[in-house]
Design a protein around this motif. Structure first.
Motif, PDB file in Angstrom:
ATOM      1  N   SER A   1      67.154   9.224  33.851  1.00 18.01           N
ATOM      2  CA  SER A   1      66.454   8.717  32.658  1.00 18.01           C
ATOM      3  C   SER A   1      65.604   9.829  32.064  1.00 18.01           C
ATOM      4  O   SER A   1      65.377  10.860  32.709  1.00 18.01           O
ATOM      5  N   ILE A   2      65.174   9.610  30.848  1.00 16.08           N
ATOM      6  CA  ILE A   2      64.396  10.653  30.173  1.00 16.08           C
ATOM      7  C   ILE A   2      63.061  10.083  29.700  1.00 16.08           C
ATOM      8  O   ILE A   2      62.913   8.875  29.572  1.00 16.08           O
ATOM      9  N   SER A   3      62.149  10.959  29.402  1.00 12.86           N
ATOM     10  CA  SER A   3      60.840  10.515  28.923  1.00 12.86           C
ATOM     11  C   SER A   3      60.933  10.117  27.457  1.00 12.86           C
ATOM     12  O   SER A   3      61.549  10.810  26.639  1.00 12.86           O
ATOM     13  N   ALA A   4      60.312   8.979  27.126  1.00  7.19           N
ATOM     14  CA  ALA A   4      60.312   8.504  25.734  1.00  7.19           C
ATOM     15  C   ALA A   4      59.595   9.512  24.827  1.00  7.19           C
ATOM     16  O   ALA A   4      59.993   9.712  23.676  1.00  7.19           O
ATOM     17  N   ASP A   5      58.578  10.150  25.360  1.00 15.28           N
ATOM     18  CA  ASP A   5      57.853  11.139  24.539  1.00 15.28           C
ATOM     19  C   ASP A   5      58.772  12.306  24.178  1.00 15.28           C
ATOM     20  O   ASP A   5      58.782  12.778  23.040  1.00 15.28           O
ATOM     21  N   ASP A   6      59.553  12.757  25.158  1.00 17.57           N
ATOM     22  CA  ASP A   6      60.493  13.848  24.888  1.00 17.57           C
ATOM     23  C   ASP A   6      61.547  13.397  23.869  1.00 17.57           C
ATOM     24  O   ASP A   6      61.914  14.144  22.962  1.00 17.57           O
ATOM     25  N   ALA A   7      62.017  12.152  24.030  1.00 14.46           N
ATOM     26  CA  ALA A   7      63.038  11.636  23.098  1.00 14.46           C
ATOM     27  C   ALA A   7      62.481  11.620  21.672  1.00 14.46           C
ATOM     28  O   ALA A   7      63.166  12.010  20.722  1.00 14.46           O
ATOM     29  N   ALA A   8      61.230  11.203  21.537  1.00 15.21           N
ATOM     30  CA  ALA A   8      60.621  11.146  20.194  1.00 15.21           C
ATOM     31  C   ALA A   8      60.506  12.549  19.592  1.00 15.21           C
ATOM     32  O   ALA A   8      60.702  12.747  18.384  1.00 15.21           O
ATOM     33  N   GLN A   9      60.200  13.520  20.438  1.00 12.28           N
ATOM     34  CA  GLN A   9      60.088  14.906  19.944  1.00 12.28           C
ATOM     35  C   GLN A   9      61.435  15.416  19.447  1.00 12.28           C
ATOM     36  O   GLN A   9      61.523  16.067  18.410  1.00 12.28           O
ATOM     37  N   VAL A  10      62.484  15.128  20.223  1.00 13.51           N
ATOM     38  CA  VAL A  10      63.812  15.616  19.809  1.00 13.51           C
ATOM     39  C   VAL A  10      64.244  14.889  18.541  1.00 13.51           C
ATOM     40  O   VAL A  10      64.752  15.505  17.591  1.00 13.51           O
TER      41      VAL A  10
END
Ligand SMILES: Cc1ncc(COP(=O)(O)O)c(C=O)c1O
Length: 396
Positions: free
Chosen positions: A243-252
């Motif tokens: 799984s990935i971090s939601a914060d990282d997903a928002a940045q990308v």
């Protein structure tokens, strides 16, 4: 019922009003996702793409990014992983079993080869290496399960004979996975890249590079068109706890809007550098798919244009430049920073020992030490000046 302050703080209403509209989608961070009732709990199914049941599975933030990556790459389904390498490993873990044969391009991203060699030792998976610019070296047997392609290949940037490799893999009925990090879904459509509408089965992308664009986020994706393949991957993704971090997903997600502009600018700057590099006497060979003398150039030309050639260019120094000289060159650069990765705003340089990196004999590569430049968003004239200054330190 009057509640205690601590309870009130935890259960205070927190929904944004319907009329609020923002440029970026709202960010959902979650491990727990609250079900509205037991009906929702018992009637969910793991194949439901939008089954909001637990954070590892996904949130609207990660699904939004996954949908957009699938859209960029011309696929239908996308799974996100915490790095490009973990996305690669997901594919290997999902489709390779004991006794299978896997085919890998000689110029594949090194850690993918390392991972496969590890599987070979531990699980008896046979790793076979082919030359990406010579389809006759790809000879799948009945045990062949998967072929890895990379266009263009890591470090030496040969563009593969994509059309014939894919045709041959399809004839042999084996799965076709492409490391699509270089093309980023922009240089060509991996799911429809020729007049005959050829397609790979799986496209893996290190979102760490162009989609992130900042040199600060690690992420990977696995895109497919076929739902059955996606479900197989989805199952493996779930049981491995990827799984990935939601914060990282928002940045990308935030960076995607500028991705094509950055990619094209970085491609153009690199071609400008390429023209200059070709004239410098210290180099024996310049490796870039748009260079007519680079192996695989005509395969690149079949499906890409100059604005679609990414930001990587490698040079091989003449043999009289030894390791000390190359280290001096790299240490003398000022704008180019010494570091791994690419696709960010800062230009990078890295030196490689080709002898340690290849399995096959690569007759198309000259002998000498190799340096790879990753072109960032600086002005190309300044980058040229930087290399020129560093070359002057060599005095040969
Ligand atoms: C071609 C290619 N694929 C995959 C990866 C792996 O990506 P990550 O660094 O996110 O693991 C890289 C990283 O350099 C790469 O260059």
């Amino acid at each position: 019922m009057k509640k205690n302050l601590q309870t009130e703080l935890i259960h205070a209403p927190r929904r944004a009003p319907q009329y609020i509209s923002t440029v970026q989608p709202p960010l959902f961070r979650a491990s727990t996702i609250i079900f509205p009732n037991t009906h929702a709990l018992f009637n969910r199914h793991w194949t439901d793409e939008y089954d909001y049941s637990y954070g590892t599975h996904g949130t609207p933030t990660t699904f939004t990014l996954a949908d957009n990556i699938a859209r960029i790459e011309g696929g239908k389904h996308c799974l996100l992983a915490p790095s490009g390498l973990s996305a690669i490993n997901l594919v290997n873990a999902c489709f390779l079993s004991q006794g299978d044969e896997v085919w890998v391009a000689d110029n594949i991203y090194g850690p993918n080869m390392e991972h496969l060699r590890n599987l070979e030792t531990r699980y008896g998976i046979q790793v076979k290496v082919y030359n990406p610019i010579d389809v006759s070296t790809f000879e799948p047997t009945l045990k062949a399960k998967l072929i890895w392609l990379e266009a263009a290949g890591s470090v030496t940037l040969e563009f593969p004979d994509l059309v014939n490799l894919v045709k041959k893999a399809k004839q042999a009925n084996i799965l076709i996975a492409l490391d699509n990090t270089w093309g980023a879904g922009l240089a060509f459509n991996a799911f429809d890249f020729s007049e005959e509408h050829l397609s790979v089965d799986i496209s893996v992308h290190a979102l760490t590079k162009y989609p992130s664009g900042g040199g600060d986020i690690l992420m990977g994706s696995v895109v497919t068109q076929d739902q059955h393949l996606h479900h197989q991957l989805f199952r493996m993704h779930a049981i491995q706890g990827i799984s990935i971090s939601a914060d990282d997903a928002a940045q990308v997600q935030r960076s995607l809007a500028s991705m094509q502009l950055r990619y094209e600018q970085q491609s153009r700057s690199t071609v400008q550098l390429l023209k200059w590099l070709k004239q410098q006497p210290q180099f024996i060979q310049i490796l870039h798919p748009a260079n007519e003398n680079s192996a695989g150039h005509h395969y690149w030309k079949e499906i890409c244009t100059t604005d679609q050639s990414a930001g990587l260019v490698s040079v091989i120094f003449k043999p009289e430049y030894d390791l000390n000289a190359i280290r001096k060159f790299c240490d003398s650069l000022n704008l180019f920073k010494l570091g791994f990765s690419w696709g960010g705003p800062v230009s990078l340089v890295m030196l490689y020992n080709l002898k340690e990196m290849r399995t096959l004999e690569n007759t198309h590569l000259q002998q000498g030490l190799l340096v790879r430049f990753c072109i960032g968003l600086e002005h190309p004239a300044d980058l040229i000046q930087d290399i020129e200054n560093a070359l002057k330190q060599l005095n040969i």
